[in-house]
Design a protein around this motif. Structure first.
Motif, mmCIF file in Angstrom:
data_model
loop_
_atom_site.group_PDB
_atom_site.id
_atom_site.type_symbol
_atom_site.label_atom_id
_atom_site.label_comp_id
_atom_site.label_asym_id
_atom_site.label_seq_id
_atom_site.Cartn_x
_atom_site.Cartn_y
_atom_site.Cartn_z
ATOM 1 N N ALA A 84 0.842 -1.187 0.000
ATOM 2 C CA ALA A 84 0.000 0.000 0.000
ATOM 3 C C ALA A 84 0.881 1.242 0.000
ATOM 4 C CB ALA A 84 -0.901 -0.015 1.238
ATOM 5 N N HIS A 85 0.335 2.357 -0.507
ATOM 6 C CA HIS A 85 1.084 3.607 -0.493
ATOM 7 C C HIS A 85 1.465 3.922 0.947
ATOM 8 C CE1 HIS A 85 1.977 7.891 -0.780
ATOM 9 N NE2 HIS A 85 2.130 7.695 -2.088
ATOM 10 N N PRO A 86 2.752 4.193 1.215
ATOM 11 C CA PRO A 86 3.210 4.375 2.599
ATOM 12 C C PRO A 86 2.430 5.425 3.380
ATOM 13 C CG PRO A 86 5.087 4.175 1.114
ATOM 14 C CD PRO A 86 3.857 4.245 0.260
ATOM 15 N N LEU A 145 10.083 -6.950 13.105
ATOM 16 C CA LEU A 145 9.590 -6.154 11.985
ATOM 17 C C LEU A 145 9.024 -7.072 10.912
ATOM 18 C CD1 LEU A 145 12.521 -3.609 11.721
ATOM 19 C CD2 LEU A 145 10.157 -3.033 12.277
ATOM 20 N N THR A 146 7.933 -6.647 10.303
ATOM 21 C CA THR A 146 7.332 -7.426 9.229
ATOM 22 C C THR A 146 6.785 -6.495 8.159
ATOM 23 O OG1 THR A 146 5.637 -9.075 8.666
ATOM 24 C CG2 THR A 146 5.084 -7.508 10.388
ATOM 25 N N SER A 147 6.772 -6.969 6.928
ATOM 26 C CA SER A 147 6.103 -6.251 5.835
ATOM 27 C C SER A 147 4.958 -7.084 5.281
ATOM 28 C CB SER A 147 7.099 -5.943 4.710
ATOM 29 O OG SER A 147 7.533 -7.152 4.096
ATOM 30 N N GLY A 179 5.684 -8.211 1.889
ATOM 31 C CA GLY A 179 5.782 -7.130 0.922
ATOM 32 C C GLY A 179 4.471 -6.432 0.633
ATOM 33 N N SER A 180 3.398 -6.781 1.343
ATOM 34 C CA SER A 180 2.095 -6.164 1.089
ATOM 35 C C SER A 180 1.890 -4.882 1.880
ATOM 36 C CB SER A 180 0.969 -7.151 1.415
ATOM 37 O OG SER A 180 0.973 -7.478 2.795
#
Length: 208
Positions: free
Chosen positions: A3-5, A108-110, A113-114
């Motif tokens: 998503a857009h930061p 930390l997690t993304s 990548g989502s």
């Protein structure tokens, strides 16, 4: 694609997460894990919890089983101790207990990548609803206490209400979860005062 930061940061800010915590605690307050709930009541509470999750950006489908809601209520009862704290020291002590007993190490997690990288205290990205709820709430409330140096939330002062609320924000310290509760208590206090005045007036006229 993530998503857009800027959009993601707005929807998942510390304050938004803390407000989600309060909303979930309030939605879960109608359940009781000690006694079976009528099916209609259980379904209504489950839908109320799901609606809060959607409101705060949870992606569809939001799938909650009755057992999920029961365990989330147990987490909500633990979190209420933070909101019930009388001062910042008591709130910090309550959060320290939860951080020591109920959360994992900071990671930390993304989410593959989502989403932008962000901190979590649960064991993994697919942790059960109750674990995610408790740990994400602890993280948000801890940061609010750190930033503001005061309790991150409170219990509604209305005797007729069990809701919690978040204290962060400008203006005088809050005592009620909503304007509705504040107005109801002001009206009730006014009526009590009026009855007292009428009673005194009646007593005075009888003695004259």
């Amino acid at each position: 694609m993530a998503a857009h930061p800027d959009d993601w940061s707005t929807r998942h800010s510390v304050l938004a997460n803390a407000r989600r915590t309060a909303a979930l605690i309030n939605a879960l307050s109608g359940t009781d894990d000690r006694e079976p709930q009528p099916e209609a009541v259980a379904e209504a509470v489950t839908e109320a919890v799901a609606e809060v999750l959607r409101e705060y950006g949870e992606s569809e489908p939001v799938e909650l089983a009755p057992d999920d809601v029961v365990r989330m209520r147990a987490a909500a009862l633990l979190l209420r101790e933070v909101f019930a704290a009388e001062d910042v020291d008591a709130a910090a002590a309550a959060l320290n207990r939860l951080l020591a007993e109920q959360t994992g190490p900071l990671r930390l997690t993304s989410h593959g990548g989502s989403a932008p990288w962000h901190p979590h205290l649960d064991s993994h990205d697919d942790a059960p609803w109750d674990e995610w709820f408790l740990t994400s709430s602890c993280l948000a409330l801890t940061v609010l206490l750190w930033d503001d140096q005061r309790p991150p939330g409170g219990l509604c002062a209305s005797p007729a209400c069990r809701n919690v609320y978040i204290t962060s924000g400008p203006g005088p310290a809050r005592r009620y979860c909503s304007r509705r509760c504040a107005t109801r208590e002001r009206v009730a206090a006014h009526r009590r005062g009026q009855r007292t005045t009428d009673t005194k007036s009646g007593s005075g006229s009888g003695n004259s």
